[in-house]
Design an enzyme around this catalytic site. Structure first.
Site, PDB file in Angstrom:
ATOM      1  N   GLY A  59     -40.715  37.315 -18.362  1.00 15.72           N
ATOM      2  CA  GLY A  59     -40.598  35.895 -18.021  1.00 15.72           C
ATOM      3  C   GLY A  59     -39.432  35.632 -17.088  1.00 15.72           C
ATOM      4  O   GLY A  59     -38.733  34.634 -17.219  1.00 15.72           O
ATOM      5  N   THR A  74     -38.426  35.440 -12.771  1.00 15.72           N
ATOM      6  CA  THR A  74     -39.069  34.717 -11.663  1.00 15.72           C
ATOM      7  C   THR A  74     -40.481  35.236 -11.449  1.00 15.72           C
ATOM      8  O   THR A  74     -41.423  34.458 -11.255  1.00 15.72           O
ATOM      9  CB  THR A  74     -38.253  34.895 -10.361  1.00 15.72           C
ATOM     10  OG1 THR A  74     -36.869  34.754 -10.677  1.00 15.72           O
ATOM     11  CG2 THR A  74     -38.645  33.878  -9.328  1.00 15.72           C
ATOM     12  N   ALA A  75     -40.641  36.567 -11.497  1.00 13.65           N
ATOM     13  CA  ALA A  75     -41.960  37.148 -11.218  1.00 13.65           C
ATOM     14  C   ALA A  75     -42.985  36.713 -12.256  1.00 13.65           C
ATOM     15  O   ALA A  75     -44.100  36.284 -11.921  1.00 13.65           O
ATOM     16  CB  ALA A  75     -41.857  38.671 -11.166  1.00 13.65           C
ATOM     17  N   ILE A 131     -33.531  40.056 -24.358  1.00 17.57           N
ATOM     18  CA  ILE A 131     -33.342  40.949 -23.205  1.00 17.57           C
ATOM     19  C   ILE A 131     -32.872  40.154 -21.989  1.00 17.57           C
ATOM     20  O   ILE A 131     -32.008  40.581 -21.238  1.00 17.57           O
ATOM     21  CB  ILE A 131     -34.654  41.713 -22.911  1.00 17.57           C
ATOM     22  CG1 ILE A 131     -34.942  42.669 -24.066  1.00 17.57           C
ATOM     23  CG2 ILE A 131     -34.558  42.462 -21.588  1.00 17.57           C
ATOM     24  CD1 ILE A 131     -36.218  43.438 -23.940  1.00 17.57           C
ATOM     25  N   LYS A 172     -32.540  25.851   3.376  1.00 18.97           N
ATOM     26  CA  LYS A 172     -32.049  27.047   4.072  1.00 18.97           C
ATOM     27  C   LYS A 172     -32.754  27.171   5.418  1.00 18.97           C
ATOM     28  O   LYS A 172     -33.983  27.242   5.478  1.00 18.97           O
ATOM     29  CB  LYS A 172     -32.323  28.287   3.205  1.00 18.97           C
ATOM     30  CG  LYS A 172     -31.994  29.600   3.895  1.00 18.97           C
ATOM     31  CD  LYS A 172     -32.236  30.793   2.985  1.00 18.97           C
ATOM     32  CE  LYS A 172     -32.105  32.096   3.777  1.00 18.97           C
ATOM     33  NZ  LYS A 172     -32.482  33.275   2.997  1.00 18.97           N
ATOM     34  N   GLU A 218     -32.456  40.227   3.422  1.00 16.67           N
ATOM     35  CA  GLU A 218     -33.290  39.252   4.122  1.00 16.67           C
ATOM     36  C   GLU A 218     -34.097  38.415   3.117  1.00 16.67           C
ATOM     37  O   GLU A 218     -35.142  37.871   3.448  1.00 16.67           O
ATOM     38  CB  GLU A 218     -34.213  39.945   5.123  1.00 16.67           C
ATOM     39  CG  GLU A 218     -33.492  40.464   6.373  1.00 16.67           C
ATOM     40  CD  GLU A 218     -33.238  39.368   7.429  1.00 16.67           C
ATOM     41  OE1 GLU A 218     -33.686  38.228   7.242  1.00 16.67           O
ATOM     42  OE2 GLU A 218     -32.585  39.698   8.443  1.00 16.67           O
ATOM     43  N   ILE A 262     -38.451  37.692  -3.759  1.00 11.20           N
ATOM     44  CA  ILE A 262     -39.310  36.649  -4.334  1.00 11.20           C
ATOM     45  C   ILE A 262     -40.567  36.503  -3.467  1.00 11.20           C
ATOM     46  O   ILE A 262     -41.670  36.275  -3.975  1.00 11.20           O
ATOM     47  CB  ILE A 262     -38.528  35.330  -4.488  1.00 11.20           C
ATOM     48  CG1 ILE A 262     -37.465  35.520  -5.586  1.00 11.20           C
ATOM     49  CG2 ILE A 262     -39.454  34.161  -4.816  1.00 11.20           C
ATOM     50  CD1 ILE A 262     -36.500  34.368  -5.758  1.00 11.20           C
TER      51      ILE A 262
HETATM   52  C1  LIG Z   1     -28.325  41.877  -6.717  1.00  8.83           C
HETATM   53  C2  LIG Z   1     -29.630  41.207  -6.519  1.00  8.83           C
HETATM   54  C3  LIG Z   1     -29.718  40.084  -5.706  1.00  8.83           C
HETATM   55  C4  LIG Z   1     -30.955  39.470  -5.478  1.00  8.83           C
HETATM   56  N1  LIG Z   1     -31.050  38.407  -4.621  1.00  8.83           N
HETATM   57  C5  LIG Z   1     -32.258  37.931  -4.286  1.00  8.83           C
HETATM   58  C6  LIG Z   1     -32.409  36.881  -3.342  1.00  8.83           C
HETATM   59  O1  LIG Z   1     -31.436  36.322  -2.843  1.00  8.83           O
HETATM   60  N2  LIG Z   1     -33.660  36.495  -3.022  1.00  8.83           N
HETATM   61  C7  LIG Z   1     -34.775  37.065  -3.565  1.00  8.83           C
HETATM   62  O2  LIG Z   1     -35.886  36.710  -3.188  1.00  8.83           O
HETATM   63  N3  LIG Z   1     -34.657  38.011  -4.515  1.00  8.83           N
HETATM   64  C8  LIG Z   1     -33.443  38.460  -4.870  1.00  8.83           C
HETATM   65  N4  LIG Z   1     -33.338  39.424  -5.819  1.00  8.83           N
HETATM   66  C9  LIG Z   1     -34.523  39.873  -6.520  1.00  8.83           C
HETATM   67  C10 LIG Z   1     -34.889  38.876  -7.601  1.00  8.83           C
HETATM   68  O3  LIG Z   1     -33.820  38.692  -8.496  1.00  8.83           O
HETATM   69  C11 LIG Z   1     -36.101  39.365  -8.364  1.00  8.83           C
HETATM   70  O4  LIG Z   1     -37.094  39.768  -7.474  1.00  8.83           O
HETATM   71  C12 LIG Z   1     -36.680  38.263  -9.179  1.00  8.83           C
HETATM   72  O5  LIG Z   1     -35.701  37.668  -9.976  1.00  8.83           O
HETATM   73  C13 LIG Z   1     -37.783  38.756 -10.043  1.00  8.83           C
HETATM   74  O6  LIG Z   1     -37.271  39.484 -11.127  1.00  8.83           O
HETATM   75  P1  LIG Z   1     -38.322  39.907 -12.231  1.00  8.83           P
HETATM   76  O7  LIG Z   1     -38.916  38.685 -12.791  1.00  8.83           O
HETATM   77  O8  LIG Z   1     -39.212  40.933 -11.657  1.00  8.83           O
HETATM   78  O9  LIG Z   1     -37.426  40.668 -13.309  1.00  8.83           O
HETATM   79  P2  LIG Z   1     -36.396  40.112 -14.427  1.00  8.83           P
HETATM   80  O10 LIG Z   1     -35.705  38.881 -14.001  1.00  8.83           O
HETATM   81  O11 LIG Z   1     -35.547  41.291 -14.799  1.00  8.83           O
HETATM   82  O12 LIG Z   1     -37.310  39.722 -15.653  1.00  8.83           O
HETATM   83  C14 LIG Z   1     -37.832  40.693 -16.532  1.00  8.83           C
HETATM   84  C15 LIG Z   1     -38.459  40.012 -17.719  1.00  8.83           C
HETATM   85  O13 LIG Z   1     -39.058  40.998 -18.535  1.00  8.83           O
HETATM   86  C16 LIG Z   1     -38.680  40.764 -19.871  1.00  8.83           C
HETATM   87  N5  LIG Z   1     -38.660  42.033 -20.585  1.00  8.83           N
HETATM   88  C17 LIG Z   1     -38.126  43.224 -20.201  1.00  8.83           C
HETATM   89  N6  LIG Z   1     -38.300  44.153 -21.171  1.00  8.83           N
HETATM   90  C18 LIG Z   1     -38.962  43.533 -22.178  1.00  8.83           C
HETATM   91  C19 LIG Z   1     -39.420  43.945 -23.456  1.00  8.83           C
HETATM   92  N7  LIG Z   1     -39.231  45.192 -23.942  1.00  8.83           N
HETATM   93  N8  LIG Z   1     -40.058  43.046 -24.236  1.00  8.83           N
HETATM   94  C20 LIG Z   1     -40.271  41.754 -23.800  1.00  8.83           C
HETATM   95  N9  LIG Z   1     -39.855  41.321 -22.617  1.00  8.83           N
HETATM   96  C21 LIG Z   1     -39.206  42.201 -21.810  1.00  8.83           C
HETATM   97  C22 LIG Z   1     -37.288  40.145 -19.778  1.00  8.83           C
HETATM   98  O14 LIG Z   1     -36.965  39.423 -20.962  1.00  8.83           O
HETATM   99  C23 LIG Z   1     -37.495  39.220 -18.581  1.00  8.83           C
HETATM  100  O15 LIG Z   1     -38.081  38.018 -19.012  1.00  8.83           O
HETATM  101  C24 LIG Z   1     -32.106  39.997  -6.094  1.00  8.83           C
HETATM  102  C25 LIG Z   1     -32.003  41.086  -6.965  1.00  8.83           C
HETATM  103  C26 LIG Z   1     -30.781  41.697  -7.186  1.00  8.83           C
HETATM  104  C27 LIG Z   1     -30.697  42.868  -8.115  1.00  8.83           C
END
Ligand SMILES: Cc1cc2nc3c(=O)[nH]c(=O)nc-3n(C[C@H](O)[C@H](O)[C@H](O)COP(=O)(O)OP(=O)(O)OC[C@H]3O[C@@H](n4cnc5c(N)ncnc54)[C@H](O)[C@@H]3O)c2cc1C
Length: 506
Positions: free
Chosen positions: A17, A19-20, A46, A82, A345, A349
C-alpha cells in the site's frame, strides 16, 4: 488466472500500500469491469519507502483519467506545481558560479515544417542567445511564476507542468478514492506465498489468514515479495551504469518563495535533491557508497539545506536495475518491486503509471503467456530508454572529483553513444514511440551539459538572415509574453490550491 478461460468474477489481490499499490488500486477501481473484486494487503508495521515527491507531467493524465480535480489533489497532498528540474553543478564550477541549466517541461520555440526549432537556433549562433530564452516554461520557472489558464495566446502557450507533493498523502488520497469505489483493504503482514505451477495460488497473512486470488499485483517494495522471493523473476543489475546505491532523505523548513521546480545539485560523489512543498521542503542526497561514507554524505546534505532540518536524515539503500520479468505467471510487479532507477528525472512514479496502463491494455483473460511476454518486452524497452537518459547526466559531466571522472570514463550503452554521436554531428535527435523523454528533453540536457552540434539541418538555411532574425525574435517574444502573464507560484497556490493553515502546520 484460470488456465483455460476467463474467470467469471476475477479476483485481484494487490500486495503493498505504497504509492504503487494505491495507484494500482485506484486505477483498477475506476477501470476494471463490474464483477472484478480488488483487495489490497498492506502492513502498517512495515510501512512504505516514504519518499517520491517529484513527478513529470504525465501524472496529470493519470489523475484526469481517474476524474480527480487537480486543485483538490494539490491541496490534499500539500503539493506545489513543477515546471521542470534545475540541474546545478553538473558541468562543474564556472567563473560565474556553479554551472546550471533547466530541464523545463513544455516546448521550446516552434519548428517549421520538417525542421525542429533548435536547428534555427543553432543556425542563429551567438546572436540567437540562450536556448531557454525560447522556453516559456523555463522563463516562468526562473521567475517563480505559474499559471494554468493563460486565456487566449496567439500561439499554443507551450507550457507543461507536473507536481511536487507529499507521497504519503498521495497514497492516502488514492486510498480514499479506491475504498470509496469498492476496494477492500486488508491490514496484515504477508508471511507465506503459495506457488502452484508457476502461479501464485494464495497468500497467508500472520494469524494464518489466507487470501486467494486470480491475479496478483506485487507492490511490496524493493524486496519483491511475490515476483522475486516467490517467483524468482531475476534482477538485471545496472550498478555498473548507474553507480549510486544509497540515499539519505531529510525534510527541512521552507525558506523563501516556493520554487515551481525541483533542484538537482551535483555533489562530490552524487547529487542532492530539493523539492519544495507547501508545508516543508523535501531534500535528499543520492550517492555512491564506494566513493562517499554515510557520515560525509549526511554532512554534505545538511550543509546544503535552505532551511532548518525537521528530522534526522533517513537512510535508504538500493541497487539500480529492473526485474528481468515484471510479469511472471499470474503476478505483475509495479513500483519498487519491479525495479529502481534513481530519482534524478522523477521517473519512478511515472513507471508505476505506465505499468498500470500497460497492464490494463494487456489485461489477461485466462492463461496469458503471450500477454506476459509482450508486457515484459515493452517494459524492458521503456526502462532502458529512461536508463540511457539518466546515464547521460553522469557521462557528460564536467566535474573533477574521482567519482565524476570515473562516470565520464565508464562505458555507456551503444544506444546512448549513438544518440550523442548523432546530435554532435548534426544536431538531430530521434525520438521513438516507446521513449518517455522527447527531443526537447534530450536537447536541453545535452545542451545544458555542454554538447555542441557541429552542424544544423540544411533545411534551416531556407530562411534569409533577416527572416531568421525575425523568426527567432518572435519566438523569444512569445515565450516572454506567456511567462509575463503568470502570477507568482505562491500567489497561484494561495488562490487555487492552498491547504488549510492547520494542515500545513501539522
Ligand atoms: C531515495 C528515493 C527517492 C525517490 N524520489 C522519487 C521522486 O522524486 N519521484 C518519483 O517518482 N519516485 C521517487 N522515488 C520512488 C518512489 O518512492 C517509489 O517509486 C514509490 O514510492 C512507490 O513505492 P512502492 O509503492 O513500490 O513501495 P513502498 O513505498 O516501499 O511500499 C511497499 C508496500 O508494501 C508493503 N509490504 C511490504 N512487505 C510486506 C509484507 N510482508 N506484508 C504486507 N505488506 C508488505 C508495505 O507495508 C508498503 O505498503 C524515490 C525512491 C527513493 C528510494
Amino acid at each position: 488466472m484460470d488456465k483455460t478461460k476467463t474467470t467469471p468474477s476475477p479476483n485481484v489481490v494487490i500486495v503493498g500500500g505504497g504509492t504503487a499499490g494505491w495507484m494500482a488500486a485506484a486505477a483498477f477501481a475506476r477501470f476494471l469491469p463490474a464483477g472484478w473484486t480488488v483487495r489490497l494487503i498492506e502492513s502498517d508495521a512495515i510501512g512504505t519507502v516514504g519518499v517520491g515527491e517529484a513527478t513529470i507531467p504525465q501524472l496529470r493524465l493519470f489523475n484526469a483519467h481517474l476524474g480527480i480535480d487537480e486543485d483538490a489533489f494539490v491541496r490534499a497532498t500539500l503539493g506545489t506545481f513543477k515546471l521542470g528540474i534545475e540541474f546545478v553543478g553538473w558541468s562543474g564550477p564556472k567563473s560565474s558560479g556553479d554551472s546550471r541549466y533547466l530541464h523545463a517541461f513544455g516546448t521550446i520555440g516552434r519548428g517549421m515544417g520538417l525542421v525542429p526549432f533548435h536547428h534555427y537556433w543553432l543556425r542563429g549562433g551567438e546572436a540567437a542567445g540562450d536556448l531557454w530564452d525560447y522556453s516559456p516554461t523555463a522563463i516562468a520557472a526562473r521567475g517563480n511564476r505559474f499559471a494554468r489558464d493563460l486565456g487566449r495566446t496567439e500561439l499554443p502557450s507551450g507550457v507543461a507542468w507536473a507536481f511536487q507533493f507529499d507521497a504519503a498523502l498521495y497514497a492516502a488520497f488514492l486510498r480514499r478514492y479506491a475504498e470509496a469505489r469498492g476496494v477492500e483493504r486488508i491490514e496484515g503482514q504477508v508471511v507465506h506465498v503459495a506457488v502452484d505451477d508457476g502461479n501464485i495460488a494464495s497468500i497467508t497473512l500472520e494469524g494464518d489468514r489466507k487470501v486467494a486470488g486470480d491475479l496478483f499485483i506485487d507492490c511490496s517494495g524493493f524486496r519483491g515479495l511475490l515476483i522475486e522471493e516467490a517467483l524468482h523473476a531475476g534482477y538485471e543489475d545496472w550498478t555498473h551504469l548507474l553507480p549510486c546505491d544509497r540515499a539519505l532523505a531529510v525534510p527541512s523548513a521552507n525558506a523563501g518563495a516556493l520554487t515551481p521546480y525541483t533542484r538537482a545539485t551535483a555533489k562530490e560523489a552524487g547529487w542532492q535533491w530539493r523539492i519544495p512543498l507547501q508545508h516543508r521542503c523535501g531534500n535528499g542526497i543520492v550517492y555512491s557508497s564506494a566513493h562517499l561514507s554515510d557520515d560525509r554524505a549526511a554532512d554534505i546534505l545538511l550543509a546544503g539545506l535552505d532551511g532548518a532540518p525537521l528530522a534526522d536524515p533517513r537512510p535508504l539503500r538500493f541497487r539500480a536495475g529492473r526485474r528481468k520479468r515484471a510479469w511472471v505467471g499470474n503476478c505483475i510487479a509495479l513500483g519498487l518491486a519491479a525495479g529502481f532507477m534513481e530519482p534524478l528525472e522523477s521517473t519512478s512514479i511515472h513507471l508505476v503509471q505506465s505499468g498500470i496502463a500497460r497492464l490494463l491494455q494487456l489485461l489477461p483473460a485466462g492463461d496469458s503467456p503471450a500477454s506476459a511476454a509482450e508486457f515484459n518486452r515493452q517494459t524492458a524497452r521503456e526502462w532502458e530508454a529512461i536508463r540511457d537518459f539518466l546515464i547521460f547526466h553522469y557521462h557528460a559531466n564536467g566535474r573533477d572529483e574521482p567519482f565524476w571522472r570515473a562516470c565520464r570514463e565508464a562505458a555507456i550503452p551503444d544506444s546512448l553513444a549513438a544518440r550523442i554521436a548523432l546530435f554532435r554531428e548534426s544536431g538531430r535527435i530521434v525520438h521513438e514511440s516507446h521513449e518517455l523523454f522527447t527531443e526537447v528533453a534530450w536537447l536541453q540536457v545535452m545542451t545544458g551539459q555542454g554538447i555542441r552540434p557541429q552542424a544544423y539541418h540544411p533545411l534551416a538555411d531556407d530562411l534569409s538572415a533577416a527572416e531568421l532574425a525575425e523568426y527567432l525574435a518572435l519566438a523569444r517574444r512569445h515565450a516572454q509574453g506567456v511567462a509575463a502573464r503568470m502570477p507568482t507560484h505562491d500567489a497561484f497556490i494561495a488562490a487555487h490550491a492552498a491547504a488549510a493553515p492547520t494542515t500545513v502546520a501539522a
